[in-house]
Design a protein around this motif. Structure first.
Motif, PDB file in Angstrom:
ATOM      1  N   HIS A  42       0.855  -1.200   0.000  1.00 16.06           N
ATOM      2  CA  HIS A  42       0.000   0.000   0.000  1.00 16.06           C
ATOM      3  C   HIS A  42       0.885   1.242   0.000  1.00 16.06           C
ATOM      4  N   HIS A 101       1.577   5.201  -2.073  1.00 17.22           N
ATOM      5  CA  HIS A 101       1.039   6.239  -2.953  1.00 17.22           C
ATOM      6  C   HIS A 101       2.154   7.049  -3.601  1.00 17.22           C
ATOM      7  N   THR A 103      -0.540   1.950  -5.107  1.00 17.98           N
ATOM      8  CA  THR A 103      -2.007   1.923  -5.045  1.00 17.98           C
ATOM      9  C   THR A 103      -2.563   3.346  -4.973  1.00 17.98           C
ATOM     10  N   GLU A 114      -6.321   2.389  -5.215  1.00 18.27           N
ATOM     11  CA  GLU A 114      -7.239   2.498  -4.083  1.00 18.27           C
ATOM     12  C   GLU A 114      -8.452   3.267  -4.578  1.00 18.27           C
ATOM     13  N   ILE A 159      -9.026  -1.543  -2.306  1.00 20.65           N
ATOM     14  CA  ILE A 159      -7.784  -1.644  -3.067  1.00 20.65           C
ATOM     15  C   ILE A 159      -7.884  -2.804  -4.046  1.00 20.65           C
ATOM     16  N   LEU A 212      -5.545  -5.069  -6.473  1.00 14.93           N
ATOM     17  CA  LEU A 212      -4.158  -5.448  -6.765  1.00 14.93           C
ATOM     18  C   LEU A 212      -4.109  -6.309  -8.023  1.00 14.93           C
ATOM     19  N   PRO A 237      -8.896  -1.733   2.573  1.00 14.22           N
ATOM     20  CA  PRO A 237      -7.845  -1.118   3.375  1.00 14.22           C
ATOM     21  C   PRO A 237      -8.391  -0.454   4.639  1.00 14.22           C
ATOM     22  N   GLU A 241      -7.028  -5.436   5.040  1.00 12.90           N
ATOM     23  CA  GLU A 241      -5.715  -4.951   5.456  1.00 12.90           C
ATOM     24  C   GLU A 241      -5.643  -5.049   6.982  1.00 12.90           C
ATOM     25  N   ASN A 291      -2.323  -1.383   8.892  1.00 16.60           N
ATOM     26  CA  ASN A 291      -2.077  -0.168   8.117  1.00 16.60           C
ATOM     27  C   ASN A 291      -1.230   0.733   8.999  1.00 16.60           C
ATOM     28  N   GLY A 302       0.199  -2.917   4.773  1.00 12.70           N
ATOM     29  CA  GLY A 302       0.918  -1.948   3.948  1.00 12.70           C
ATOM     30  C   GLY A 302       1.208  -0.684   4.727  1.00 12.70           C
ATOM     31  N   ASP A 347       0.859   2.380   3.639  1.00  8.97           N
ATOM     32  CA  ASP A 347       0.029   3.518   3.238  1.00  8.97           C
ATOM     33  C   ASP A 347       0.922   4.744   3.064  1.00  8.97           C
TER      34      ASP A 347
END
Length: 215
Positions: free
Chosen positions: A6, A8, A38, A64, A73, A75, A103, A128, A131, A157, A159
């Motif tokens: 996860h 960005h 994501t 996401e 999310i 994948l 998530p 998830e 996080n 993840g 995030d």
């Protein structure tokens, strides 16, 4: 093998900052075998990151997506998700042989969080369980509990929105096929909480971009 599922990039237009090239470099520097980019409502960041990845780094194409009920999310995507209806989004993900993960499902501080019920178990593939941006760890514990109760995949993840967050959470597996490992629940999660100051950085970034757009 170690994966952060996860992350960005700058293609998360409201809150993203990192260049795809930076993400690929950081992933290797932090000892990851792979990373899922994501970004919010687009796979552009993942595709761009893949261009900078060396042969030893697996880049999972993800997104996401904000649905009618909250974020999901996807994948292992090959195309953009066009729907916004929750069920339609799940179907689009699965039509691409993707995996649908909820998530931060029980984070009470996020209005975007989708809180799954037992009626969703037949639709989603996993939750998830950790996080790294969740402030209250009860949120992560509740996600793990829900995943175990309903025999769902439990992922994790960072995030990450900033470089110091990449690799702070993710999954470990001995299976070289990550997709299969997630679906067959042959993964273990790991993670540490991101610094709370990252939330302040994100808030500041959003405000600056909102001001810029209004000028």
């Amino acid at each position: 093998m170690k994966f952060d599922l996860h992350v960005h990039s700058k293609y998360s237009l409201k809150c993203g900052y990192m260049e795809p090239k930076m993400i690929a470099r950081l992933a290797r520097k932090k000892g990851l075998n792979g990373i899922a980019v994501t970004d919010h409502d687009t796979i552009k960041g993942a595709l761009k990151t893949r261009e900078y990845a060396d042969k030893g780094l697996i880049v999972v194409t993800g997104s996401e997506i904000m649905t009618s009920r909250g974020e999901v999310i996807g994948l292992f995507l090959s195309d953009e998700i066009l729907s916004t209806d929750f069920i339609d989004v799940i179907e689009e993900i699965h039509d691409q042989s993707g995996i649908a993960i909820v998530p931060h499902p029980f984070d009470t501080l996020r209005r975007s969080a989708l809180r799954p019920t037992k009626n969703d178990v037949g639709l989603i593939d996993g939750v998830e369980g950790f996080n790294a941006r969740n402030i209250y760890q009860k949120s992560n514990k509740d996600a793990i509990k829900f995943g175990k109760e309903h025999k769902l995949a439990i992922t994790a993840g960072s995030d990450a929105h900033f470089s110091n967050e990449v690799g702070n959470a993710g999954v470990i597996t001995d299976n070289e096929d990550l997709r299969e490992a997630i679906l067959s629940r042959q993964i273990e999660i790991f993670g540490k909480q991101n610094g709370l100051y990252n939330h302040a950085f994100t808030k500041g970034l959003k405000i600056c971009r909102k001001i810029k757009q209004s000028l």
